[in-house]
Design an enzyme around this catalytic site. Structure first.
Site, PDB file in Angstrom:
ATOM      1  N   CYS A 217       0.813  -1.219   0.000  1.00 32.52           N
ATOM      2  CA  CYS A 217       0.000   0.000   0.000  1.00 32.52           C
ATOM      3  C   CYS A 217       0.845   1.267   0.000  1.00 32.52           C
ATOM      4  O   CYS A 217       0.542   2.228  -0.719  1.00 32.52           O
ATOM      5  CB  CYS A 217      -0.955  -0.009   1.195  1.00 32.52           C
ATOM      6  SG  CYS A 217      -0.197  -0.469   2.766  1.00 32.52           S
TER       7      CYS A 217
ATOM      8  N   HIS B  44      -2.717   6.463   4.369  1.00 34.11           N
ATOM      9  CA  HIS B  44      -1.290   6.568   4.632  1.00 34.11           C
ATOM     10  C   HIS B  44      -0.770   7.914   4.119  1.00 34.11           C
ATOM     11  O   HIS B  44      -1.187   8.378   3.053  1.00 34.11           O
ATOM     12  CB  HIS B  44      -0.517   5.459   3.903  1.00 34.11           C
ATOM     13  CG  HIS B  44      -0.742   4.086   4.452  1.00 34.11           C
ATOM     14  ND1 HIS B  44      -1.433   3.827   5.610  1.00 34.11           N
ATOM     15  CD2 HIS B  44      -0.335   2.868   3.969  1.00 34.11           C
ATOM     16  CE1 HIS B  44      -1.449   2.522   5.828  1.00 34.11           C
ATOM     17  NE2 HIS B  44      -0.804   1.922   4.849  1.00 34.11           N
TER      18      HIS B  44
END
Length: 345
Positions: free
Chosen positions: A130, A242
């Site tokens: 990710c 994130h």
């Protein structure tokens, strides 16, 4: 042409997101099957305006399934992906099991879609980590413009990257702070509520963690093996999205304004960069969105041809589920797969 799609790990954070994105994007499905372990048999999961009941992975017949979105972890992928691929079903794997396999393309459609053509060797395509996915979406247009030499990145990764257990632990610990309950640590090596943990995944012999290693090797495979990259990956008390502070050194001169112009036009990127309080994107705002957001683009005067920027993306979407569905869309749009039902007809 419509395709039969199976989602493995359908009860997890990413599996549920995959089902949601398939519905949102109007993916051409003839049937969608939710698969999980035996303990999740019968669990009801939303797919658009429908409700699917989970079936058991090891009882599924893959002979008439066209695409498998695999999101059940590395061990499950290692056990099943090649078996599924051998039956003519293309596996798009969200785990790390096959990312560095020489016969498996590692794909971010905005970055290296052409590399997808090698998927037939094992009928497996790997989804990157990710934190890597959003990074290379931002780096690709800049690399094309001025050739990247070196990248230094510090990540601020949400607890959803550690699954439902990670999200539950942040919630439980945060509540414990306010009601004076005992603080329990299960998923993470230290308390995560109102804290930062400079460790994601296990430590390796050189002192880097496996998460940091993934960013290095995956960026090289996806973007350019000549790029030098070092990373420090940090878990933060954020539920979704994130963030990354990125410093890039280029071979050729590039100004902050030139970089912004490039990023404004880049696929998958959305530049939000006003030099005023709040003129940037935070994890909260990126949650639920598809874009990789870029802010705080500025020149780094400490190196020749240097830039720094801030990069934020929903890790459950672009970092996992969305990227997997986009890979499936590339397969279809390029005519690389044909529905098995159509062949039979």
């Amino acid at each position: 042409m419509a395709f039969k799609v199976a989602v493995v790990g359908a009860t997890g954070n990413v599996g549920r997101e995959m089902l949601g994105i398939l519905a949102e994007r109007g993916f051409p499905t003839s049937e969608v099957v939710a698969l999980a372990s035996n303990r999740s048999r019968g669990t009801e999961i939303s797919f658009g305006d429908k409700i699917l009941k989970c079936k058991v992975l090891d009882q599924h017949d893959w002979s008439d399934t066209d695409i498998c979105l695999m999101s059940a972890g590395g061990d499950v992928s290692k056990e099943w992906s090649q078996k599924i691929g051998a039956q003519g079903c293309v596996v798009i794997d969200n785990s790390s099991a096959y990312r560095m396999h020489a016969d498996v393309p590692l794909i971010v459609p905005e970055v290296n879609a052409d590399a997808i053509s090698d998927f037939r060797k094992l009928n497996i395509i790997a989804n990157p980590n990710c934190s890597t996915a959003q990074l290379v979406v931002a780096l690709k247009p800049l690399h094309d413009k001025a050739r990247i030499k070196r990248v230094v990145v510090a990540t601020y990764q949400s607890v959803s990257g550690a699954g439902k257990e990670g999200m539950d632990e942040l919630f439980t610990q945060t509540r414990a702070v306010f009601v004076s309950d005992a603080m329990e640590t299960k998923k993470f090596p230290k308390r995560i509520a109102f804290n930062l943990i400079p460790q994601i995944d296990v430590f390796m012999e050189d002192g880097y963690t496996k998460e940091e290693w993934k960013m290095v090797v995956e960026t090289k495979k996806i973007l350019d093996p000549k790029i030098k990259l070092t990373a420090t990956c940090v878990r933060v008390p954020v539920f979704i999205s994130h963030s990354e502070a990125v410093n890039v050194e280029f071979e050729e001169p590039i100004s902050a304004e030139e970089a912004k112009d490039v990023l404004r036009e880049a696929p998958g990127c959305l530049l939000i960069d006003r030099h005023e309080p709040g003129g940037y994107i935070t994890p909260h705002e990126a949650a639920g969105e598809d874009a990789t957001y870029i802010s705080r683009v500025r020149e780094d005067a400490t190196v020749e041809n240097g830039l720094s920027f801030w990069c934020v993306s929903d890790n459950l979407r672009k970092g996992a589920a969305l990227n997997a569905v986009q890979i499936a869309e590339v397969l279809i749009n390029r005519g690389l797969i044909q529905a098995k039902g159509l062949k039979a007809a």
